[in-house]
Write a protein that holds these residues in place. Structure first.
Motif, mmCIF file in Angstrom:
data_model
loop_
_atom_site.group_PDB
_atom_site.id
_atom_site.type_symbol
_atom_site.label_atom_id
_atom_site.label_comp_id
_atom_site.label_asym_id
_atom_site.label_seq_id
_atom_site.Cartn_x
_atom_site.Cartn_y
_atom_site.Cartn_z
ATOM 1 N N LEU A 1 35.123 7.468 8.950
ATOM 2 C CA LEU A 1 35.587 7.009 7.645
ATOM 3 C C LEU A 1 35.688 5.496 7.745
ATOM 4 O O LEU A 1 36.425 4.980 8.595
ATOM 5 C CB LEU A 1 36.952 7.615 7.299
ATOM 6 C CG LEU A 1 37.040 9.135 7.215
ATOM 7 C CD1 LEU A 1 38.470 9.573 6.926
ATOM 8 C CD2 LEU A 1 36.109 9.674 6.144
ATOM 9 N N ALA B 1 32.330 8.067 4.029
ATOM 10 C CA ALA B 1 32.410 9.074 5.085
ATOM 11 C C ALA B 1 31.026 9.406 5.605
ATOM 12 O O ALA B 1 30.049 9.461 4.845
ATOM 13 C CB ALA B 1 33.077 10.335 4.561
ATOM 14 N N PHE C 1 31.937 16.111 3.176
ATOM 15 C CA PHE C 1 32.857 15.336 2.340
ATOM 16 C C PHE C 1 33.376 16.132 1.153
ATOM 17 O O PHE C 1 34.561 16.074 0.832
ATOM 18 C CB PHE C 1 32.141 14.074 1.860
ATOM 19 C CG PHE C 1 33.006 13.132 1.086
ATOM 20 C CD1 PHE C 1 32.870 13.018 -0.296
ATOM 21 C CD2 PHE C 1 33.952 12.349 1.725
ATOM 22 C CE1 PHE C 1 33.664 12.143 -1.022
ATOM 23 C CE2 PHE C 1 34.757 11.472 1.016
ATOM 24 C CZ PHE C 1 34.607 11.367 -0.359
ATOM 25 N N ASN D 1 29.504 10.376 -0.878
ATOM 26 C CA ASN D 1 30.460 10.565 0.219
ATOM 27 C C ASN D 1 31.477 9.423 0.290
ATOM 28 O O ASN D 1 31.808 8.928 1.377
ATOM 29 C CB ASN D 1 29.740 10.692 1.566
ATOM 30 C CG ASN D 1 28.992 11.995 1.717
ATOM 31 O OD1 ASN D 1 29.076 12.869 0.842
ATOM 32 N ND2 ASN D 1 28.253 12.132 2.795
ATOM 33 N N ALA E 1 41.203 12.173 5.567
ATOM 34 C CA ALA E 1 40.607 13.402 5.044
ATOM 35 C C ALA E 1 41.397 14.616 5.500
ATOM 36 O O ALA E 1 41.817 14.694 6.668
ATOM 37 C CB ALA E 1 39.159 13.520 5.498
ATOM 38 N N TYR F 1 41.236 13.386 9.678
ATOM 39 C CA TYR F 1 40.385 12.243 10.022
ATOM 40 C C TYR F 1 40.912 10.993 9.333
ATOM 41 O O TYR F 1 41.359 11.060 8.176
ATOM 42 C CB TYR F 1 38.937 12.497 9.597
ATOM 43 C CG TYR F 1 38.305 13.680 10.282
ATOM 44 C CD1 TYR F 1 37.993 14.827 9.562
ATOM 45 C CD2 TYR F 1 38.015 13.651 11.636
ATOM 46 C CE1 TYR F 1 37.413 15.919 10.168
ATOM 47 C CE2 TYR F 1 37.426 14.745 12.266
ATOM 48 C CZ TYR F 1 37.135 15.884 11.526
ATOM 49 O OH TYR F 1 36.562 16.968 12.137
#
Length: 124
Positions: free
Chosen positions: A4, A24, A29, A77, A98, A113
């Motif tokens: 990321l 990302a 995603f 993404n 994420a 993440y």
């Protein structure tokens, strides 16, 4: 390896606007809800906003409500944080993160993440 990568941080004056982006890679995603957090010097980190995987629902913290908004483009993404009417107290490192959990969490521990962060500095 999931990455990321945030961008868009800058030194701006109070009242200015910025748009942060978080791109990302190596991540499914569209299956992840995304959050933006910030960490100011000497302060605890806090969630700023989050958006569900589909983009259908969003959350914005009371501290930035009416000034910040979150959006995403699953085809790219990428998740965005639009920041308007910036104030000196918005100065912080901003991180995107994420999570697959639902409801979309507001606590950092529930995000899997993380990006490396981007610095936003707002001068008065």
């Amino acid at each position: 390896q999931v990455q990321l990568i945030e961008s868009g941080g800058a030194l701006v004056q109070a009242g200015d606007s910025l748009r942060l982006s978080c791109a990302a890679s190596e991540l499914a995603f569209s299956k992840y809800s995304m959050g933006w957090f910030r960490q100011a010097p000497g302060k605890e980190g806090e969630i700023v906003a989050h958006i569900v995987w589909s983009g259908a629902t969003t959350y914005v913290a009371d501290s930035v409500k009416g000034r910040f908004s979150i959006s995403r483009d699953n085809a790219k993404n990428t998740v965005y944080l639009q920041m308007n009417s910036l104030k000196p107290e918005d100065t912080a490192v901003y991180y995107c993160a994420a999570s697959t959990l639902l409801p979309v969490p507001v606590v950092s521990d529930e995000y899997k993440y993380w990006g490396q962060g981007t610095q936003v500095t707002v001068s008065s």
